[in-house]
Structure formats: C-alpha cells, structure tokens
Design a protein around this motif. Structure first.
Motif, PDB file in Angstrom:
ATOM      1  N   VAL A  91       0.854  -1.189   0.000  1.00 34.94           N
ATOM      2  CA  VAL A  91       0.000   0.000   0.000  1.00 34.94           C
ATOM      3  C   VAL A  91       0.891   1.240   0.000  1.00 34.94           C
ATOM      4  CG1 VAL A  91      -1.839   1.260   1.187  1.00 34.94           C
ATOM      5  CG2 VAL A  91      -1.813  -1.241   1.234  1.00 34.94           C
ATOM      6  N   TYR A  92       0.559   2.187  -0.877  1.00 33.89           N
ATOM      7  CA  TYR A  92       1.386   3.374  -1.116  1.00 33.89           C
ATOM      8  C   TYR A  92       0.549   4.649  -1.007  1.00 33.89           C
ATOM      9  CZ  TYR A  92       4.131  -0.279  -3.456  1.00 33.89           C
ATOM     10  OH  TYR A  92       4.807  -1.429  -3.759  1.00 33.89           O
ATOM     11  N   ALA A  93       1.240   5.753  -0.704  1.00 32.91           N
ATOM     12  CA  ALA A  93       0.639   7.085  -0.716  1.00 32.91           C
ATOM     13  C   ALA A  93       1.465   7.973  -1.635  1.00 32.91           C
ATOM     14  CB  ALA A  93       0.612   7.667   0.700  1.00 32.91           C
ATOM     15  N   PRO A  94       0.905   9.074  -2.129  1.00 32.86           N
ATOM     16  CA  PRO A  94       1.700   9.988  -2.965  1.00 32.86           C
ATOM     17  C   PRO A  94       2.897  10.547  -2.195  1.00 32.86           C
ATOM     18  CG  PRO A  94      -0.648  10.499  -3.113  1.00 32.86           C
ATOM     19  CD  PRO A  94      -0.496   9.520  -1.994  1.00 32.86           C
ATOM     20  N   LYS A  95       3.978  10.791  -2.908  1.00 33.03           N
ATOM     21  CA  LYS A  95       5.175  11.356  -2.275  1.00 33.03           C
ATOM     22  C   LYS A  95       4.849  12.709  -1.648  1.00 33.03           C
ATOM     23  CE  LYS A  95       9.650  10.974  -1.541  1.00 33.03           C
ATOM     24  NZ  LYS A  95      10.206   9.814  -0.824  1.00 33.03           N
ATOM     25  N   GLY A  96       5.343  12.920  -0.434  1.00 30.03           N
ATOM     26  CA  GLY A  96       5.097  14.177   0.250  1.00 30.03           C
ATOM     27  C   GLY A  96       3.963  14.118   1.250  1.00 30.03           C
ATOM     28  N   THR A  97       3.355  12.952   1.423  1.00 23.22           N
ATOM     29  CA  THR A  97       2.308  12.791   2.435  1.00 23.22           C
ATOM     30  C   THR A  97       2.933  12.990   3.817  1.00 23.22           C
ATOM     31  OG1 THR A  97       1.135  11.199   1.030  1.00 23.22           O
ATOM     32  CG2 THR A  97       0.579  11.199   3.370  1.00 23.22           C
ATOM     33  N   PRO A  98       2.314  13.778   4.693  1.00 27.55           N
ATOM     34  CA  PRO A  98       2.894  14.015   6.017  1.00 27.55           C
ATOM     35  C   PRO A  98       3.218  12.713   6.748  1.00 27.55           C
ATOM     36  CG  PRO A  98       1.044  15.476   5.655  1.00 27.55           C
ATOM     37  CD  PRO A  98       1.048  14.528   4.504  1.00 27.55           C
ATOM     38  N   PRO A  99       4.391  12.629   7.368  1.00 29.19           N
ATOM     39  CA  PRO A  99       4.786  11.398   8.067  1.00 29.19           C
ATOM     40  C   PRO A  99       3.762  10.925   9.095  1.00 29.19           C
ATOM     41  CG  PRO A  99       6.663  12.870   7.874  1.00 29.19           C
ATOM     42  CD  PRO A  99       5.470  13.641   7.387  1.00 29.19           C
TER      43      PRO A  99
ATOM     44  N   VAL B 287       0.613  11.201   8.898  1.00 25.77           N
ATOM     45  CA  VAL B 287      -0.506  10.591   8.170  1.00 25.77           C
ATOM     46  C   VAL B 287      -0.136   9.186   7.711  1.00 25.77           C
ATOM     47  CG1 VAL B 287      -1.922  10.749   6.082  1.00 25.77           C
ATOM     48  CG2 VAL B 287      -1.524  12.785   7.479  1.00 25.77           C
ATOM     49  N   THR B 288       1.068   9.027   7.141  1.00 27.11           N
ATOM     50  CA  THR B 288       1.473   7.685   6.715  1.00 27.11           C
ATOM     51  C   THR B 288       1.589   6.752   7.921  1.00 27.11           C
ATOM     52  OG1 THR B 288       3.813   8.335   6.737  1.00 27.11           O
ATOM     53  CG2 THR B 288       2.652   8.460   4.629  1.00 27.11           C
ATOM     54  N   ALA B 289       2.041   7.289   9.048  1.00 33.71           N
ATOM     55  CA  ALA B 289       2.137   6.477  10.258  1.00 33.71           C
ATOM     56  C   ALA B 289       0.754   6.017  10.710  1.00 33.71           C
ATOM     57  CB  ALA B 289       2.821   7.261  11.374  1.00 33.71           C
ATOM     58  N   ARG B 290      -0.227   6.909  10.583  1.00 33.48           N
ATOM     59  CA  ARG B 290      -1.604   6.541  10.963  1.00 33.48           C
ATOM     60  C   ARG B 290      -2.160   5.463  10.037  1.00 33.48           C
ATOM     61  NH1 ARG B 290      -5.034   4.651  12.873  1.00 33.48           N
ATOM     62  NH2 ARG B 290      -7.054   5.391  13.639  1.00 33.48           N
ATOM     63  N   LEU B 291      -1.835   5.579   8.753  1.00 32.66           N
ATOM     64  CA  LEU B 291      -2.291   4.583   7.790  1.00 32.66           C
ATOM     65  C   LEU B 291      -1.599   3.235   8.027  1.00 32.66           C
ATOM     66  CD1 LEU B 291      -2.392   6.856   4.622  1.00 32.66           C
ATOM     67  CD2 LEU B 291      -4.375   5.747   5.687  1.00 32.66           C
ATOM     68  N   THR B 292      -0.320   3.286   8.387  1.00 31.56           N
ATOM     69  CA  THR B 292       0.400   2.049   8.695  1.00 31.56           C
ATOM     70  C   THR B 292      -0.227   1.358   9.900  1.00 31.56           C
ATOM     71  OG1 THR B 292       2.490   2.842   7.763  1.00 31.56           O
ATOM     72  CG2 THR B 292       2.627   1.065   9.384  1.00 31.56           C
ATOM     73  N   LYS B 293      -0.572   2.147  10.915  1.00 32.57           N
ATOM     74  CA  LYS B 293      -1.222   1.575  12.106  1.00 32.57           C
ATOM     75  C   LYS B 293      -2.545   0.913  11.726  1.00 32.57           C
ATOM     76  CE  LYS B 293      -3.336   2.855  16.544  1.00 32.57           C
ATOM     77  NZ  LYS B 293      -4.726   2.533  16.132  1.00 32.57           N
ATOM     78  N   ALA B 294      -3.318   1.584  10.876  1.00 29.92           N
ATOM     79  CA  ALA B 294      -4.606   1.021  10.454  1.00 29.92           C
ATOM     80  C   ALA B 294      -4.407  -0.253   9.636  1.00 29.92           C
ATOM     81  CB  ALA B 294      -5.383   2.056   9.638  1.00 29.92           C
ATOM     82  N   LEU B 295      -3.360  -0.269   8.807  1.00 35.33           N
ATOM     83  CA  LEU B 295      -3.039  -1.463   8.034  1.00 35.33           C
ATOM     84  C   LEU B 295      -2.716  -2.629   8.963  1.00 35.33           C
ATOM     85  CD1 LEU B 295      -2.128  -2.970   5.399  1.00 35.33           C
ATOM     86  CD2 LEU B 295       0.118  -1.953   5.759  1.00 35.33           C
TER      87      LEU B 295
END
Length: 333
Positions: free
Chosen positions: A261-269, A271-279
């Motif tokens: 699972v990927y996000a666009p480059k430049g996504t706030p860290p 936010v990506t950390a929150r998505l990783t937790k949800a994953l």
C-alpha cells in the motif's frame, strides 16, 4: 542606523518564526485530525479480481480502526500503470492511496514512457499479503505431473499455449519465469484479465495458465483443471497435498504475488504512520485473516507491514525482475 537595521532584522526573524510555527501547527493539526473524511483505496485491476478481493477485505478492516470509510476505486489500464500514475499525481494528504502487486517492480522495464518512478514518487505504508501461484493445465492435457509437463513442453515447444492476463500481469511473469526455468519458449496467449484467461483454460482453448490461488483454488477444488504444482518453495496451507514445482524437479522455481500500500510522495509522516497503524490493525482482524486464508493468501510478518519493509522489498523485487524482463525483451508495444 545600525540599530534600526538590527531591530528590523529581529522583527523579520520573529515574523518568519511565527509563520513557520503557524504552518507547522496547521500541519500537525491536520495530521491529528486525519482522517476526517473517507479514504479512497485505488485498485489497478478489475472488480472481483485477485488484487481487488484483497483490497476490499483490507479496506473494510482498516475503516474500523480509522473511523472513516475506505472506499475501493478500480482504475484499470496498462498493467496497473494508469492507477499508479493517478495516485502519484494525487494530493499528498493520505486520502488517496494505492494497493498494487508485483507490477510496481516490473513497470519500469515494461513501459518505456512511464510517467512515474515507483521508487521515488510514492511514500510507503506497508506490505499486506503474499499469494502463492499454481501452474494449471486444461483438463485433458496429457501430462499428469510437473516432471511429465516439462518433458511435454520440451517435446512440443511452441505448440504449447500459455495464457496470461495481459502485459505485466503476474500470470505473464510466472509464465516467463517457467519458460526460463525449463529452457523452452511457449506460445503466449494474452487476455484482458484473469477471468477471460481462466475461462479459456476451462474451455480448452489454451493449454496452461499460471495464476494466483485467489483465482485458482475453486477450479482446483472442483477438479476442472489439472494441477501441476505450487510456485512457492514450500507447500502451502491451502493445498497441503499439492507438491511444489521445485520438489518435482523444476529446481529453484519461486514465484509469489505480493501486495503493498502506497501514498503519494510528500504525504505528512504522521498521516502515513496513521495509515500504517490502520493497516497493521486491519491485518489482525480475524475476519480479514479468515478471508485471506480462504484465498490461499498469507499475511506477511508485522516487520513487513511497515514503510521500511515495503521499501526494502520493492527495491529487491525491482532488482530481480527488471533485468530479467529486459534480457527477455518483454515490453509494451
């Protein structure tokens, strides 16, 4: 004069620091509030296909942890590159993310004018699951095991037809790897997706198809096809009595479908950390685990369910597949 200049400079510095503080505060507030609306999970392939099935199970579970819906959106075309390019250009706010398989590693070798760089234009959320593959033959194909299949292929060479789901599909990659392993070039028959390729195999229009257990298990269980072997080094839980290709003499053969699972480059860290937790929470969901188990998919270890885990794996897979595809001169017309 010097004093006035110093006062002016100090004022400018205070304003700049204040503005930076406001900006950082706003970014932090935005991250803290994430998500405040539904998230779109873009799938590069058709609804009902193997990647789509994994995406819908994962999205539903992630939504429980996020407190917002995760809406699956299918964007088809060009072996998954249409969807990947769309997400690469999306607003980097975490509300548009991508799930993709091995195609993220192979696209640069297959497409000369790729509009994105898989290694540079995305932020990473984490890996999801690995899906073994199976080598299947039409019901009346003469060989009864992998050793006989290899001999049959060598004896008949380009008369043997090998279906795939199109350029860049994992079924095509598996076929190429099998050809390299046995040293024989077969006649490739591309279709517009996994469904049509399987239909052709069931109807006897083609001889062979190598595809994911998410698609092949029902046909194997119903004895509608001949099963020649599993593509992973070890036998799998879903098919404990089915030997691997490796143990039947196709030494070193190893192929699996992996999802990230990927996000666009430049996504706030944050936010990506929150998505990783949800994953990670989603992959702990018993409903998800049961569904993936039914499909023959295996949830990856938690250390791979991370940005670093996915980034490391993508680099390794890129290094594996791109030289092979270039050597075999496989690319889009």
């Amino acid at each position: 004069m010097v004093r006035k200049h110093a006062v002016l400079m100090a004022s400018c510095v205070r304003l700049a620091v204040g503005a930076l503080g406001v900006a950082l505060g706003s970014a932090a507030a935005a991250s803290d509030a994430f998500p405040s609306k539904p998230i779109v999970l873009v799938v590069p392939f058709a609804a009902g296909g193997p990647t789509d099935v994994v995406a819908r199970a994962l999205g539903q579970a992630m939504s429980k942890d996020l407190g917002q819906s995760v809406v699956v959106e299918n964007r088809l075309g060009a072996g998954g590159t249409v969807a990947a390019a769309f997400v690469a250009r999306a607003q980097p706010d975490g509300y548009t993310i991508l799930i993709h398989h091995n195609g993220m590693a192979t696209a640069p070798a297959l497409y000369k004018k790729l509009s994105y760089d898989p290694l540079k234009d995305f932020d990473y959320i984490g890996q999801v699951a690995d899906v073994p593959m199976t080598m299947l033959g039409k019901k009346d194909l003469p060989p009864n095991n992998a050793a006989e299949l290899v001999k049959y292929v060598k004896d008949n060479k380009d008369k043997v037809t090998l279906a795939n789901a199109g350029l860049g599909a994992v079924s095509q990659l598996c076929g190429l790897l099998f050809e390299e392993a046995v040293g024989v070039k077969m006649t490739a028959i591309p279709y517009q997706g996994t469904g049509p390729a399987m239909t052709a195999l069931l109807g006897g229009q083609v001889d062979l198809l190598c595809d994911q257990t998410t698609s092949t298990l029902p046909q194997i269980a119903a004895h509608r096809v001949k099963m020649y072997g599993v593509t992973t080094p070890a036998r799998i839980k879903a098919l404990p009595n089915s030997p691997t290709l490796d143990e039947q003499g196709v030494k070193g053969f190893s192929m699996k479908v992996w999802h990230g699972v990927y996000a666009p480059k430049g996504t706030p860290p944050a936010v990506t950390a929150r998505l990783t937790k949800a994953l990670q929470q989603g992959l702990k969901d018993p409903v998800v685990a049961k569904r993936l188990d039914e499909l023959g998919a295996e949830i990856v270890p938690v250390e791979k369910q991370t940005p670093a885990g996915l980034q490391t794996w993508l680099k390794a897979e890129s290094g594996k597949w791109q030289p092979l595809l270039k050597t075999m001169k496989v690319e889009a017309p």
